[in-house]
Design a protein around this motif. Structure first.
Motif, PDB file in Angstrom:
ATOM      1  N   GLN A 138       0.840  -1.192   0.000  1.00 30.41           N
ATOM      2  CA  GLN A 138       0.000   0.000   0.000  1.00 30.41           C
ATOM      3  C   GLN A 138       0.879   1.248   0.000  1.00 30.41           C
ATOM      4  O   GLN A 138       1.740   1.413   0.857  1.00 30.41           O
ATOM      5  N   LEU A 139       0.657   2.120  -0.958  1.00 25.48           N
ATOM      6  CA  LEU A 139       1.431   3.354  -1.076  1.00 25.48           C
ATOM      7  C   LEU A 139       0.727   4.532  -0.432  1.00 25.48           C
ATOM      8  O   LEU A 139       1.362   5.434   0.106  1.00 25.48           O
ATOM      9  N   GLN A 140      -0.578   4.532  -0.522  1.00 22.53           N
ATOM     10  CA  GLN A 140      -1.399   5.554   0.097  1.00 22.53           C
ATOM     11  C   GLN A 140      -2.815   5.019   0.202  1.00 22.53           C
ATOM     12  O   GLN A 140      -3.135   3.965  -0.345  1.00 22.53           O
ATOM     13  N   GLU A 141      -3.653   5.726   0.908  1.00 21.33           N
ATOM     14  CA  GLU A 141      -5.028   5.269   1.103  1.00 21.33           C
ATOM     15  C   GLU A 141      -5.775   5.254  -0.225  1.00 21.33           C
ATOM     16  O   GLU A 141      -5.632   6.170  -1.045  1.00 21.33           O
ATOM     17  N   ASP A 142      -6.541   4.198  -0.424  1.00 18.56           N
ATOM     18  CA  ASP A 142      -7.348   4.117  -1.639  1.00 18.56           C
ATOM     19  C   ASP A 142      -8.371   5.242  -1.679  1.00 18.56           C
ATOM     20  O   ASP A 142      -9.021   5.539  -0.670  1.00 18.56           O
ATOM     21  N   LYS A 143      -8.523   5.836  -2.830  1.00 18.96           N
ATOM     22  CA  LYS A 143      -9.479   6.913  -3.015  1.00 18.96           C
ATOM     23  C   LYS A 143     -10.773   6.341  -3.576  1.00 18.96           C
ATOM     24  O   LYS A 143     -10.738   5.494  -4.475  1.00 18.96           O
ATOM     25  N   PRO A 144     -11.934   6.763  -3.060  1.00 14.68           N
ATOM     26  CA  PRO A 144     -13.193   6.277  -3.625  1.00 14.68           C
ATOM     27  C   PRO A 144     -13.275   6.571  -5.114  1.00 14.68           C
ATOM     28  O   PRO A 144     -12.907   7.663  -5.571  1.00 14.68           O
ATOM     29  N   VAL A 145     -13.713   5.582  -5.871  1.00 13.44           N
ATOM     30  CA  VAL A 145     -13.783   5.721  -7.322  1.00 13.44           C
ATOM     31  C   VAL A 145     -15.105   6.343  -7.719  1.00 13.44           C
ATOM     32  O   VAL A 145     -16.174   5.902  -7.282  1.00 13.44           O
ATOM     33  N   GLU A 146     -15.031   7.364  -8.530  1.00 11.57           N
ATOM     34  CA  GLU A 146     -16.226   8.032  -9.036  1.00 11.57           C
ATOM     35  C   GLU A 146     -16.232   7.968 -10.558  1.00 11.57           C
ATOM     36  O   GLU A 146     -15.183   7.970 -11.186  1.00 11.57           O
ATOM     37  N   GLY A 147     -17.417   7.899 -11.116  1.00 11.66           N
ATOM     38  CA  GLY A 147     -17.543   7.846 -12.560  1.00 11.66           C
ATOM     39  C   GLY A 147     -18.096   6.519 -13.034  1.00 11.66           C
ATOM     40  O   GLY A 147     -18.079   5.518 -12.303  1.00 11.66           O
ATOM     41  N   GLU A 148     -18.584   6.490 -14.249  1.00 12.66           N
ATOM     42  CA  GLU A 148     -19.175   5.289 -14.828  1.00 12.66           C
ATOM     43  C   GLU A 148     -18.235   4.673 -15.853  1.00 12.66           C
ATOM     44  O   GLU A 148     -17.523   5.378 -16.581  1.00 12.66           O
ATOM     45  N   TYR A 149     -18.241   3.351 -15.884  1.00 11.46           N
ATOM     46  CA  TYR A 149     -17.404   2.639 -16.842  1.00 11.46           C
ATOM     47  C   TYR A 149     -17.972   2.766 -18.253  1.00 11.46           C
ATOM     48  O   TYR A 149     -19.181   2.680 -18.465  1.00 11.46           O
ATOM     49  N   LYS A 150     -17.079   2.963 -19.185  1.00 11.16           N
ATOM     50  CA  LYS A 150     -17.423   3.093 -20.597  1.00 11.16           C
ATOM     51  C   LYS A 150     -16.966   1.841 -21.334  1.00 11.16           C
ATOM     52  O   LYS A 150     -15.786   1.480 -21.296  1.00 11.16           O
ATOM     53  N   MET A 151     -17.887   1.147 -21.964  1.00 10.35           N
ATOM     54  CA  MET A 151     -17.560  -0.058 -22.706  1.00 10.35           C
ATOM     55  C   MET A 151     -16.801   0.297 -23.991  1.00 10.35           C
ATOM     56  O   MET A 151     -17.033   1.338 -24.602  1.00 10.35           O
ATOM     57  N   VAL A 152     -15.899  -0.623 -24.390  1.00  6.68           N
ATOM     58  CA  VAL A 152     -15.133  -0.405 -25.616  1.00  6.68           C
ATOM     59  C   VAL A 152     -15.282  -1.627 -26.529  1.00  6.68           C
ATOM     60  O   VAL A 152     -14.330  -2.400 -26.717  1.00  6.68           O
ATOM     61  N   PRO A 153     -16.469  -1.830 -27.098  1.00  7.89           N
ATOM     62  CA  PRO A 153     -16.596  -2.904 -28.086  1.00  7.89           C
ATOM     63  C   PRO A 153     -15.766  -2.559 -29.317  1.00  7.89           C
ATOM     64  O   PRO A 153     -15.619  -1.384 -29.680  1.00  7.89           O
TER      65      PRO A 153
END
Length: 293
Positions: A218-233
């Motif tokens: 662990q290098l630093q505290e995990d930051k909460p992830v924000e945003g939606e995943y974008k599919m790449v077909p």
């Protein structure tokens, strides 16, 4: 010159991922797909340690077979490939998660594609000074089984810098679709821009040389992830460039069609690549990985 346009560079720098259609010709794509299937048939289970490829933070492979794969053609199995007694639950060729990590060294066809002038031009456009190729692999997402059961082949959210840590961060993934990738069969997805907003909070390191496997430092505290995943077909023959710090993943293959890909990474030899990384220069007297140019 057949590198990146300014528009493509802008998209990659802004979003952290870029899909380039028709990067390989249909002939090149067919050759790589056929060779991938040929390699699947070459696995000798009688002498294999049955190493599976695991991706969760608390359960990752770290045996000698894994460590010593940097310049070899090695086979890694899906986590559902074996039962509790070590017997295959499905046929051998459909139980393998990936073949790596030295295809660009040992296989002439994969070497030729990896060191193609088009790859070199892209590396120049991405401002690499001393680009070095490492961790080349065929990645397989097999379709649902004959009993209509989903395979255990999802890849959870991650960034590549966790596994190929350099100072400063320089790793870029070159991910080539060998078959059409769809939302149903497990195409890549990512959260655009997270390479700028989501810091690399941990790294995957050797615990004690080759003696104690790997763990996450662990290098630093995990930051909460924000945003939606974008599919790449994308269609077969497409190249997807992946920034070292962008969050990306792929879901299980829920279809009756396989999803095969070839991927390799490039780092800059001007950056520090220390001996804590799991993947190390394999050959005696070697000072760096394979130079792209």
């Amino acid at each position: 010159m057949t590198g990146l346009t300014q528009s493509q560079l802008d998209t990659f720098n802004e979003e952290g991922m870029l899909c380039i259609e028709n990067f390989l010709t249909p002939g090149q794509t067919s050759e790589l797909l056929a060779q991938s299937k040929h390699l699947l048939q070459q696995c000798d289970l009688s002498s294999h340690p049955k190493t599976t490829f695991k991706t969760s933070d608390d359960d990752h492979i770290g045996d000698r077979y894994f460590y010593e794969s940097a310049d070899k053609i090695s086979y890694f199995f899906d986590t559902d490939a074996f039962d509790n007694d070590g017997n295959l639950t499905i046929e051998l060729s459909k139980s393998i998660n990936k073949i790596g990590h030295g295809l660009h060294i040992k296989d002439p066809l994969f070497h030729r594609i990896t060191f193609d002038d088009k790859v070199k031009d892209i590396a120049r456009d991405l401002n690499f000074t001393e680009p070095q190729v490492l961790q080349s692999m065929c990645i397989f997402k097999q379709p649902v089984g004959t009993k209509n059961t989903e395979r255990d082949n999802a890849v959870p959210p991650h960034n590549d810098a966790t596994f190929l840590f350099t100072t400063p961060q320089t790793a870029i993934g070159f991910w080539i679709a060998l078959e059409d990738c769809t939302e149903e069969n497990g195409c890549l997805s990512y959260i655009p821009g997270t390479q700028k907003t989501y810091p690399v909070s941990k790294r995957f390191v050797r615990k004690d040389g080759l003696n104690s496997g790997c763990n996450f430092e662990q290098l630093q505290e995990d930051k909460p992830v924000e945003g939606e995943y974008k599919m790449v077909p994308c269609k077969a023959g497409s190249l997807i460039l992946i920034h070292n710090s962008v969050l990306h993943k792929s879901e299980k293959n829920k279809s009756d069609k396989s999803r095969y890909a070839y991927a390799f990474h490039v780092i800059d030899g001007t950056a520090e690549y220390d001996n804590k990384n799991w993947l190390q220069v394999p050959y005696e007297g070697g000072s760096d990985f394979s130079r792209l140019f």
